[in-house]
Write an enzyme that holds these catalytic residues in place. Structure first.
Site, PDB file in Angstrom:
ATOM      1  N   GLY A  91       0.837  -1.192   0.000  1.00 20.00           N
ATOM      2  CA  GLY A  91       0.000   0.000   0.000  1.00 20.00           C
ATOM      3  C   GLY A  91       0.871   1.240   0.000  1.00 20.00           C
ATOM      4  O   GLY A  91       2.012   1.209   0.472  1.00 20.00           O
ATOM      5  N   CYS A 119       5.732   0.005   7.257  1.00 20.91           N
ATOM      6  CA  CYS A 119       5.373   1.165   6.431  1.00 20.91           C
ATOM      7  C   CYS A 119       6.575   1.539   5.577  1.00 20.91           C
ATOM      8  O   CYS A 119       7.702   1.546   6.076  1.00 20.91           O
ATOM      9  CB  CYS A 119       4.990   2.330   7.351  1.00 20.91           C
ATOM     10  SG  CYS A 119       4.534   3.829   6.465  1.00 20.91           S
ATOM     11  N   LEU A 120       6.325   1.855   4.312  1.00 21.77           N
ATOM     12  CA  LEU A 120       7.434   2.216   3.417  1.00 21.77           C
ATOM     13  C   LEU A 120       8.116   3.509   3.863  1.00 21.77           C
ATOM     14  O   LEU A 120       9.266   3.746   3.511  1.00 21.77           O
ATOM     15  CB  LEU A 120       6.937   2.354   1.975  1.00 21.77           C
ATOM     16  CG  LEU A 120       6.452   1.046   1.321  1.00 21.77           C
ATOM     17  CD1 LEU A 120       5.910   1.318  -0.072  1.00 21.77           C
ATOM     18  CD2 LEU A 120       7.572   0.014   1.276  1.00 21.77           C
ATOM     19  N   GLN A 160       3.016  10.099   1.030  1.00 19.03           N
ATOM     20  CA  GLN A 160       4.314   9.416   1.103  1.00 19.03           C
ATOM     21  C   GLN A 160       5.200   9.736  -0.094  1.00 19.03           C
ATOM     22  O   GLN A 160       6.410   9.549  -0.037  1.00 19.03           O
ATOM     23  CB  GLN A 160       4.119   7.895   1.208  1.00 19.03           C
ATOM     24  CG  GLN A 160       3.481   7.462   2.526  1.00 19.03           C
ATOM     25  CD  GLN A 160       3.321   5.955   2.589  1.00 19.03           C
ATOM     26  OE1 GLN A 160       2.348   5.421   2.085  1.00 19.03           O
ATOM     27  NE2 GLN A 160       4.282   5.275   3.185  1.00 19.03           N
ATOM     28  N   HIS A 178      -2.773   7.531   6.727  1.00 15.94           N
ATOM     29  CA  HIS A 178      -1.761   8.419   6.129  1.00 15.94           C
ATOM     30  C   HIS A 178      -2.409   9.705   5.605  1.00 15.94           C
ATOM     31  O   HIS A 178      -1.816  10.780   5.684  1.00 15.94           O
ATOM     32  CB  HIS A 178      -1.082   7.732   4.941  1.00 15.94           C
ATOM     33  CG  HIS A 178       0.106   6.888   5.303  1.00 15.94           C
ATOM     34  ND1 HIS A 178       1.229   7.403   5.892  1.00 15.94           N
ATOM     35  CD2 HIS A 178       0.353   5.562   5.125  1.00 15.94           C
ATOM     36  CE1 HIS A 178       2.122   6.430   6.069  1.00 15.94           C
ATOM     37  NE2 HIS A 178       1.609   5.301   5.612  1.00 15.94           N
ATOM     38  N   HIS A 224      -4.620   1.487   7.376  1.00 14.10           N
ATOM     39  CA  HIS A 224      -3.281   2.080   7.515  1.00 14.10           C
ATOM     40  C   HIS A 224      -3.095   3.209   6.488  1.00 14.10           C
ATOM     41  O   HIS A 224      -2.594   4.290   6.823  1.00 14.10           O
ATOM     42  CB  HIS A 224      -2.248   0.951   7.318  1.00 14.10           C
ATOM     43  CG  HIS A 224      -0.820   1.374   7.278  1.00 14.10           C
ATOM     44  ND1 HIS A 224       0.124   0.899   8.164  1.00 14.10           N
ATOM     45  CD2 HIS A 224      -0.143   2.210   6.433  1.00 14.10           C
ATOM     46  CE1 HIS A 224       1.300   1.439   7.877  1.00 14.10           C
ATOM     47  NE2 HIS A 224       1.177   2.228   6.839  1.00 14.10           N
ATOM     48  N   GLU A 225      -3.525   2.961   5.245  1.00 15.91           N
ATOM     49  CA  GLU A 225      -3.320   3.965   4.181  1.00 15.91           C
ATOM     50  C   GLU A 225      -4.241   5.168   4.365  1.00 15.91           C
ATOM     51  O   GLU A 225      -3.831   6.311   4.126  1.00 15.91           O
ATOM     52  CB  GLU A 225      -3.505   3.338   2.796  1.00 15.91           C
ATOM     53  CG  GLU A 225      -2.561   2.182   2.473  1.00 15.91           C
ATOM     54  CD  GLU A 225      -1.094   2.470   2.717  1.00 15.91           C
ATOM     55  OE1 GLU A 225      -0.697   3.641   2.605  1.00 15.91           O
ATOM     56  OE2 GLU A 225      -0.351   1.529   3.035  1.00 15.91           O
TER      57      GLU A 225
HETATM   58 NI    NI Z   1       2.471   3.369   5.659  1.00 16.81          NI
END
Ligand code: NI
Length: 173
Positions: free
Chosen positions: A46, A95-96, A51, A141, A137-138
């Site tokens: 995701g 998380c990226l 991000q 963000h 989660h996304e």
């Molecule tokens: Ni994340």
């Protein structure tokens, strides 16, 4: 399509509430393509627009994990959770924007989400399992919230210090 660079926590842009996407333009379609390519390249399941430094309410995800299954890329524009199950589930999240750090987070086991698709149509779908965790989660963000915000302060500070160190190392090399 091109791969965009992913912001690493801590970064003020990861703490901001994003603006709704007003219209699905060529820029929005290009962003969706780039975000999917960036996510698959990372690799991740995701990715939310902030991000990649775009402060718009938009995310991509693909949680297809079955061996041999084909890709199932999803683009969610202006998503919001319209129902959450009382049942909760715990996943070891990552998380990226917080590379190589994982922690258990408890969330509703299932959620119903509404959003606009790239074709401009309204969509509603109920997610469970990993898809449910990922979409929550996304969407977090898009509201300036990270999975580490669910952790105890000490653990969160520990991870943040590791990320500050990582960013210093990245800046030097
Ligand atoms: Ni994340």
């Amino acid at each position: 399509m091109s791969i965009r660079s992913i912001l690493i926590h801590p970064d003020p842009r990861l703490k901001k509430i994003t603006a709704p996407v007003a219209e699905i333009t060529d820029d929005v379609r290009r962003l969706a393509d780039d975000m999917l390519e960036t996510m698959y390249d990372a690799p991740g399941i995701g990715l939310a627009a902030p991000q990649v430094s775009v402060m718009s309410r938009m995310l991509v995800m693909d949680c297809e994990k079955e061996e041999g299954a084909s890709a199932n890329p999803m683009v969610l524009i202006n998503p919001s959770v319209i129902w959450s199950s009382e049942d909760r589930s715990v996943y070891d999240e990552g998380c990226l924007s917080i590379p190589d750090q994982y922690a258990e987070v408890e969330r509703p086991a299932a959620v119903k989400v509404s959003w606009t698709g790239l074709d401009g149509k309204e969509v509603q779908e109920t997610f469970d399992g990993l898809w449910s965790t990922c979409v929550q989660h996304e969407i977090d963000h898009l509201d300036g919230k990270l999975f580490i915000d669910y952790l105890k302060p000490l653990k969160r500070q520990m991870i943040t210090r590791k990320m500050q160190k990582l960013k210093r190392e990245m800046a030097r090399s």
